[in-house]
Design an enzyme around this catalytic site. Structure first.
Site, PDB file in Angstrom:
ATOM      1  N   GLU A  60     111.468  19.638 -14.537  1.00  0.00           N
ATOM      2  CA  GLU A  60     110.257  18.851 -14.801  1.00  0.00           C
ATOM      3  C   GLU A  60     109.345  19.511 -15.827  1.00  0.00           C
ATOM      4  OE1 GLU A  60     111.526  19.224 -11.757  1.00  0.00           O
ATOM      5  OE2 GLU A  60     111.947  17.167 -11.137  1.00  0.00           O
ATOM      6  N   HIS A 129     108.015  13.374  -1.028  1.00  0.00           N
ATOM      7  CA  HIS A 129     108.399  12.221  -1.854  1.00  0.00           C
ATOM      8  C   HIS A 129     107.455  11.036  -1.658  1.00  0.00           C
ATOM      9  CE1 HIS A 129     112.266  14.401  -1.880  1.00  0.00           C
ATOM     10  NE2 HIS A 129     112.598  13.688  -2.932  1.00  0.00           N
TER      11      HIS A 129
HETATM   12  C1  LIG Z   1     111.785  18.830  -8.206  1.00  0.00           C
HETATM   13  C2  LIG Z   1     112.625  17.654  -7.885  1.00  0.00           C
HETATM   14  N1  LIG Z   1     113.072  16.860  -8.875  1.00  0.00           N
HETATM   15  C3  LIG Z   1     113.824  15.788  -8.610  1.00  0.00           C
HETATM   16  C4  LIG Z   1     114.152  15.478  -7.315  1.00  0.00           C
HETATM   17  C5  LIG Z   1     115.006  14.256  -7.003  1.00  0.00           C
HETATM   18  N2  LIG Z   1     116.340  14.740  -6.608  1.00  0.00           N
HETATM   19  C6  LIG Z   1     116.641  14.965  -5.307  1.00  0.00           C
HETATM   20  S1  LIG Z   1     118.125  15.667  -5.118  1.00  0.00           S
HETATM   21  C7  LIG Z   1     118.421  15.621  -6.768  1.00  0.00           C
HETATM   22  C8  LIG Z   1     119.716  16.153  -7.299  1.00  0.00           C
HETATM   23  C9  LIG Z   1     119.876  17.572  -6.920  1.00  0.00           C
HETATM   24  O1  LIG Z   1     121.053  18.061  -7.450  1.00  0.00           O
HETATM   25  P1  LIG Z   1     121.679  19.396  -6.923  1.00  0.00           P
HETATM   26  O2  LIG Z   1     120.673  20.490  -6.978  1.00  0.00           O
HETATM   27  O3  LIG Z   1     122.935  19.587  -7.653  1.00  0.00           O
HETATM   28  O4  LIG Z   1     121.968  19.119  -5.377  1.00  0.00           O
HETATM   29  P2  LIG Z   1     122.906  17.986  -4.767  1.00  0.00           P
HETATM   30  O5  LIG Z   1     122.062  16.791  -4.559  1.00  0.00           O
HETATM   31  O6  LIG Z   1     124.024  17.741  -5.693  1.00  0.00           O
HETATM   32  O7  LIG Z   1     123.355  18.552  -3.467  1.00  0.00           O
HETATM   33  C10 LIG Z   1     117.347  15.077  -7.458  1.00  0.00           C
HETATM   34  C11 LIG Z   1     117.271  14.900  -8.917  1.00  0.00           C
HETATM   35  C12 LIG Z   1     113.649  16.311  -6.296  1.00  0.00           C
HETATM   36  N3  LIG Z   1     113.868  16.056  -5.001  1.00  0.00           N
HETATM   37  N4  LIG Z   1     112.915  17.399  -6.603  1.00  0.00           N
END
Ligand SMILES: Cc1ncc(C[n+]2csc(CCOP(=O)(O)OP(=O)(O)O)c2C)c(N)n1
Ligand SMILES: [Mg+2]
Lengths: 325, 319
Positions: A60, A129
């Protein structure tokens, strides 16, 4: 006029501005193929390509900085932060950089960017959220803060925000995305800093933002059945704030209820109330100003607690009845 | 490697518990009994179990939004987890947190996290306090591939390295952060390569092979406990389900998903234990059934638990 959802209205504004102006581009997490967490930008990557609908890593601060740097160069980035809660991570680039660069550089630069982000609770997504942080941004000189409540306002205000030469925080609401309303076929803009009287009435003024607007309008119908005629004013932009429209209504009704979802303490309602008491409208008040707002707690997960945290139609009806007394 | 029956049995049983727990909450969600959303780790059980089983009970973990597996592997009470899912007062977070915020403080699980990367710097503070108090406990911090691109990741790993903290960072690389594939989000092949940049050890393992994960985690845990500092352990795995409940999965192919399903970490482990004669087929079926019973009881417990009292809504903000 055509009927469309709030999400479609936002998408249409993005699309039309991207067609109109090559310097407009989208940048954010999953804005491309995924279409954003709420599908708002869905399909735009097919039309404009991955350069102008740019998926980013989960960064971000990087998104905000990239948008700010690009804006300094004369581009018009529309950045998306997936949930308003994560604007906290983008805060340095937004507050210390985007908001202040122009002033610090003696007015010799400009930062024409839009940060779109959905706020609000009601989806059961809990404390990370669901926040409504608009008051944070209202506090920062150099930022503008827009909070549409209808598809019509969303489109007209987003077009105006993209064309504005300043950083604009455009706060959408998750529960409004699927709501429908009429939107003109032809191009239009809504100047930032113009409130809208969503309902005229004589007995009290209800100032409401975002998701509170449809709730207040529903409450106003109930109140009308009980002989109370509410005027509903939606500021639409919290900064700049259209004081005149609010004051005029207060002078007419003599009673003010302010409704927002964000936590009460330090919320935008405090600023609006202060502006009223600092003005001539104060002399027309027949009762203390009442604020109905979110409780001062993080958003709880449990459905009933989550609902109870935020003003609902029945709370608005009760508060209005008590105020009119 | 000579397989220790007792350890293998416990690991296999936990993997079943995680799988069945998640299949069950997925179903409860479909039937409208769970509010909000959830992030399922089906397909990633080996990475959670293999790494957490290298810890002692008194060690700590920090988990993620995709954290049910970590939580169960760390020994959480399934009843209290399930009650949290249903938003009940008896849940781990009194119904305030839900799927994305489950913490088991007594069990030394300092919580899932709704903010991607949010737990990575917390692990620095946990590790620092363990070191300052001269305990021999350590902390394991989980995060996803996507989280490794947060600025906080870089700050935290550097701090953990320069202060030689007892931290094991486990990156569960399931190859996507939502729709963003690691191919698009990284210029490097392996996320563990980044360890070099901080001066810590980086290791990449097959995250679907629970024994490989366990061995690598055990080495990292030993290093942390013996004053050797942090490790970045990358477990390459895959999530079978959509990212959350709103995912249309337009960014990956059915073939890709099917290919990974053929490398089901539970099936792989079960087959290995059968082939090597560690357990019998009948025993394996018994562990699976036991896990089903545990989860079914938890659903009953959660359903019969009370909702939070609305009058307590203001509680718990301040100590
Ligand atoms: C700071 C932040 N940005 C965006 C999100 C929305 N979001 C939730 S999970 C996710 C993907 C996370 O990817 P990863 O770290 O690879 O974990 P995975 O979901 O694949 O287990 C996103 C973009 C969030 N929760 N927190
Ligand atoms: Mg991932």
């Amino acid at each position: 006029m055509k009927e469309m959802t709030y999400a479609e209205a936002v998408r249409e504004a993005l699309r039309e501005e991207m067609i109109r102006d090559d310097s407009v581009f989208l940048i954010g997490e999953d804005v491309g193929t995924y279409g954003g967490a709420f599908g708002v930008s869905y399909g735009l990557v097919d039309e404009f390509g991955e350069d102008r609908v740019r998926d980013t890593p989960i960064s971000e601060a990087g998104i905000m900085g990239a948008a700010t740097g690009a804006a300094l160069m004369g581009m018009r980035p529309v950045a998306e932060i997936m949930f308003m809660d994560f604007t906290t991570i983008a805060m340095d680039q937004l507050v210390n950089q985007a908001a202040k660069l122009r002033f610090m550089f003696g007015g010799k630069a400009k930062v024409p960017l839009v940060l779109r982000t959905p706020g609000g609770s009601g989806t059961g997504a809990a404390a990370h959220h669901s926040q409504s942080l608009e008051a944070w941004f209202v506090h920062v000189p150099g930022l503008k803060v827009v909070m549409p409540s209808t598809p019509y306002d969303a489109k007209g205000l987003l077009v105006a925000s993209i064309r504005d030469d300043n950083p604009v925080i455009f706060v959408e609401h998750k529960l409004l995305y699927k709501t429908k309303g009429p939107v003109p076929e032809e191009e239009y803009t809504i100047p930032l800093g113009t409130a809208d009287v969503k309902r005229t009435g004589r007995d009290l003024t209800i100032v409401a933002t975002s998701i509170m607007v449809p709730r207040v309008l529903a409450a106003a119908e109930t109140l009308a059945g009980q002989g109370i005629d509410a005027e509903v004013v939606d500021p639409r932009t919290l900064k700049p704030l259209d004081e005149e429209t609010i004051f005029k209504s207060v002078i007419k009704t003599g009673r003010v209820l302010i409704a927002h979802e964000a936590c009460k303490t330090g919320g935008a309602g405090a600023e609006i109330a202060a502006r009223i008491v600092e003005s001539d409208a104060f002399n027309y008040l027949d009762a203390p100003i009442v604020r109905l707002a979110g409780l001062d707690i993080p958003v709880p997960y449990n459905r009933n607690l989550e609902r109870r945290m935020v003003p609902q139609v029945e709370d608005i009806v009760a508060a209005a009845r008590e105020l009119v007394g | 490697m000579k397989l220790k029956r007792e350890l293998c049995v416990r690991m296999l049983s936990k993997m079943y518990e995680i799988r069945i727990f998640e299949e069950t909450v997925d179903d409860l969600f479909a039937r409208g009994l769970v509010h909000g959303t959830m992030h399922l780790s089906i397909g990633q059980e080996a990475s959670a179990v293999g790494s957490v089983f290298a810890l002692r009970d008194e060690d700590y973990i920090l988990s993620t939004h995709r954290g049910h597996g970590h939580c169960i592997a760390k020994g959480a009470d399934i009843n209290l987890m399930m009650a949290e899912f249903l938003g009940k007062e008896t849940g781990y977070c009194r119904g305030r947190g839900g799927s994305m915020h489950i913490a088991d403080i007594e069990g030394r699980n300092l919580g899932a996290n709704g903010v991607v990367g949010g737990g990575i710097p917390l692990a620095v503070g946990v590790g620092l306090s363990l070191k300052m108090r001269q305990t021999d406990e350590i902390v394991m911090g989980f995060f996803g591939d996507g989280a490794a691109n947060q600025g906080a990741f870089h700050e935290a790993l550097n701090m953990a390295a320069i202060w030689t903290l007892p931290v094991v960072y486990v990156c569960e690389n399931n190859q996507y952060g939502m729709s963003m594939s690691t191919n698009r989000a990284f210029k490097i092949e392996r996320i563990a390569q980044r360890a070099d940049g901080y001066g810590m050890v980086g290791v990449t393992v097959d995250g679907n092979d629970v024994l490989e994960v366990y061995e690598a985690a055990a080495k990292a845990v030993d290093r942390a406990r013996s004053g050797g500092g942090p490790t970045l352990l990358e477990c390459v795995t895959y999530r079978w389900k959509g990212h959350s409940k709103s995912d249309q999965e337009r960014y990956r192919t059915k073939d890709e998903i099917e290919a990974w399903k053929r490398r089901d970490p539970i099936k792989l482990f079960r087959e290995r234990l059968l082939t090597e004669g560690v357990i019998t087929d009948q025993e394996a079926a018994g562990f699976e059934e036991q896990a089903s019973r545990t989860i079914a009881e938890a659903v009953e417990f959660a359903k019969s638990s009370a909702e939070p009292d609305p009058d307590t809504i203001l509680e718990g903000v301040y100590a």
